[in-house]
Write a protein that holds these residues in place. Sequence first.
Motif, PDB file in Angstrom:
ATOM      1  N   LEU A   1     -70.570  14.867  46.252  1.00  0.00           N
ATOM      2  CA  LEU A   1     -69.281  15.215  45.658  1.00  0.00           C
ATOM      3  C   LEU A   1     -69.147  16.721  45.470  1.00  0.00           C
ATOM      4  CD1 LEU A   1     -69.117  12.436  42.909  1.00  0.00           C
ATOM      5  CD2 LEU A   1     -67.910  12.463  45.096  1.00  0.00           C
ATOM      6  N   GLU A   2     -67.984  17.242  45.895  1.00  0.00           N
ATOM      7  CA  GLU A   2     -67.690  18.663  45.719  1.00  0.00           C
ATOM      8  C   GLU A   2     -66.797  18.814  44.493  1.00  0.00           C
ATOM      9  OE1 GLU A   2     -67.943  21.014  48.599  1.00  0.00           O
ATOM     10  OE2 GLU A   2     -69.160  19.556  49.696  1.00  0.00           O
ATOM     11  N   ASP A   3     -66.589  20.061  44.082  1.00  0.00           N
ATOM     12  CA  ASP A   3     -65.728  20.290  42.910  1.00  0.00           C
ATOM     13  C   ASP A   3     -64.360  19.641  43.057  1.00  0.00           C
ATOM     14  OD1 ASP A   3     -67.594  21.513  41.462  1.00  0.00           O
ATOM     15  OD2 ASP A   3     -66.855  23.576  41.735  1.00  0.00           O
ATOM     16  N   LEU A   4     -63.817  19.769  44.292  1.00  0.00           N
ATOM     17  CA  LEU A   4     -62.477  19.199  44.496  1.00  0.00           C
ATOM     18  C   LEU A   4     -62.486  17.680  44.337  1.00  0.00           C
ATOM     19  CD1 LEU A   4     -60.947  21.207  47.481  1.00  0.00           C
ATOM     20  CD2 LEU A   4     -60.074  21.038  45.124  1.00  0.00           C
ATOM     21  N   ASP A   5     -63.580  17.048  44.737  1.00  0.00           N
ATOM     22  CA  ASP A   5     -63.691  15.584  44.578  1.00  0.00           C
ATOM     23  C   ASP A   5     -63.690  15.216  43.102  1.00  0.00           C
ATOM     24  OD1 ASP A   5     -63.941  15.252  47.321  1.00  0.00           O
ATOM     25  OD2 ASP A   5     -66.118  15.549  47.241  1.00  0.00           O
ATOM     26  N   TYR A   6     -64.475  15.980  42.342  1.00  0.00           N
ATOM     27  CA  TYR A   6     -64.524  15.707  40.899  1.00  0.00           C
ATOM     28  C   TYR A   6     -63.131  15.828  40.287  1.00  0.00           C
ATOM     29  CZ  TYR A   6     -69.606  15.564  40.535  1.00  0.00           C
ATOM     30  OH  TYR A   6     -70.916  15.195  40.634  1.00  0.00           O
ATOM     31  N   GLU A   7     -62.433  16.875  40.733  1.00  0.00           N
ATOM     32  CA  GLU A   7     -61.099  17.080  40.163  1.00  0.00           C
ATOM     33  C   GLU A   7     -60.178  15.921  40.510  1.00  0.00           C
ATOM     34  OE1 GLU A   7     -59.860  21.028  41.334  1.00  0.00           O
ATOM     35  OE2 GLU A   7     -61.697  21.837  40.416  1.00  0.00           O
ATOM     36  N   LEU A   8     -60.318  15.442  41.749  1.00  0.00           N
ATOM     37  CA  LEU A   8     -59.472  14.325  42.177  1.00  0.00           C
ATOM     38  C   LEU A   8     -59.771  13.061  41.350  1.00  0.00           C
ATOM     39  CD1 LEU A   8     -57.383  13.372  44.272  1.00  0.00           C
ATOM     40  CD2 LEU A   8     -59.298  12.668  45.731  1.00  0.00           C
ATOM     41  N   ILE A   9     -61.038  12.754  41.199  1.00  0.00           N
ATOM     42  CA  ILE A   9     -61.406  11.548  40.422  1.00  0.00           C
ATOM     43  C   ILE A   9     -60.909  11.700  38.981  1.00  0.00           C
ATOM     44  CG2 ILE A   9     -63.291  10.048  39.641  1.00  0.00           C
ATOM     45  CD1 ILE A   9     -65.008  11.346  41.925  1.00  0.00           C
TER      46      ILE A   9
END
Length: 366
Positions: A281-289
Amino acid sequence: ANTNETTRRNEPTLVSTSPILVSATATTAEPNPRRSRSGTPDMEGSSSSSAKEEILKSVQGVDRNACEQILNEILVTDEKVYWDDIAGLRNAKNSLKEAVVYPFLRPDLFKGLREPIRGMLLFGPPGTGKTMIAKAVATESHSTFFSVSASSLLSKYLGESEKLIRALFYMAKKLSPSIIFIDEIDSMLTARSDNENESSRRIKTELLIQWSSLSNATAQSEGQNNVLDSRVLVLGATNLPWAIDDAARRRFSRRLYIPLPDYETRLYHLKRLMAKQKNNLEDLDYELITKMTDGFSGSDLTSLAKEAAMEPIRDLGDKLMFVDFDKIRGIEIKDFQNSLITIKKSVSPESLQKYEDWSTEFGSTG
Ligand code: ADP
């Protein structure tokens, strides 16, 4: 989460099957003769049964069997919850530090007008960390932790409940500083109704009597021991604060709203959960979740992460039996997207409004 934190302890499992859980978390070096040198009521390891016997031998004025029952259903555990384990809830943590942790650690400073409060209510939707926060208060204030589920007192121990309540407060004073955590406290303190049965009325009365005895202990206290013994807090938790009757509600000097996690808190919580798992998981993934989980409770988020963590295992099918641990792929964003199909938020917007309204009317600020 820093590495230190993640290796220091495991994610706590918080669902206890024991109706009464006492986790001897004390590590203080207060001059309390009933504590081991580490400060912990000495009930762990090989000395466990003799320590219990010794405590039971000195029991006076309450039912010894009930005290034994409390000690025997004690789960002495290493499980400790620290402030950092709990995502968000900064206000609640600060409030508890001021009202409980510091007074318990420095009883000499918190006397008279500054004496610690006797009751605090944690209210809010289920799965927001009320139990966790109670455990953290016990850990951080080096207190013995008594955790009682009100419903088990009312059902499983019906008939024995009053004796148990007396024994519980007795032991809490004996092993003070102590936190008596009562989950689902609303079920013991509901507004009186005509069809309230006799036994639950008696249990409620006993709880209120014992609770009052804590304040009397301080009023009468002169010596240092009494000051120490008076460090007992009733920490109630409820998902139904409006069910508690007026008189009982006033016993809680502070009523803290434990709300659903906001964006930042969910992000922290997710990252903390994933820190222990192989993932891509990248930062953008975390933000999306985090965006997709608006309205989730802390417990919903944990369930979601657990479900996502199962996906790489499911992909393996029968190969699961032979695969090397480090060959299992990391968790990906698509695993979360799949899990979101099955794991939904558990708190409805309507009930959320009810908590907000109750908090405005009866909650403490800060
Ligand atoms: P409550 O007592 O409010 O119903 P719990 O404290 O039992 O909720 O939380 C249930 C589980 O949800 C915890 O074991 C933890 O995994 C997760 N959880 C809930 N809130 C938080 C939080 N603020 N920080 C970290 N984990 C949380």
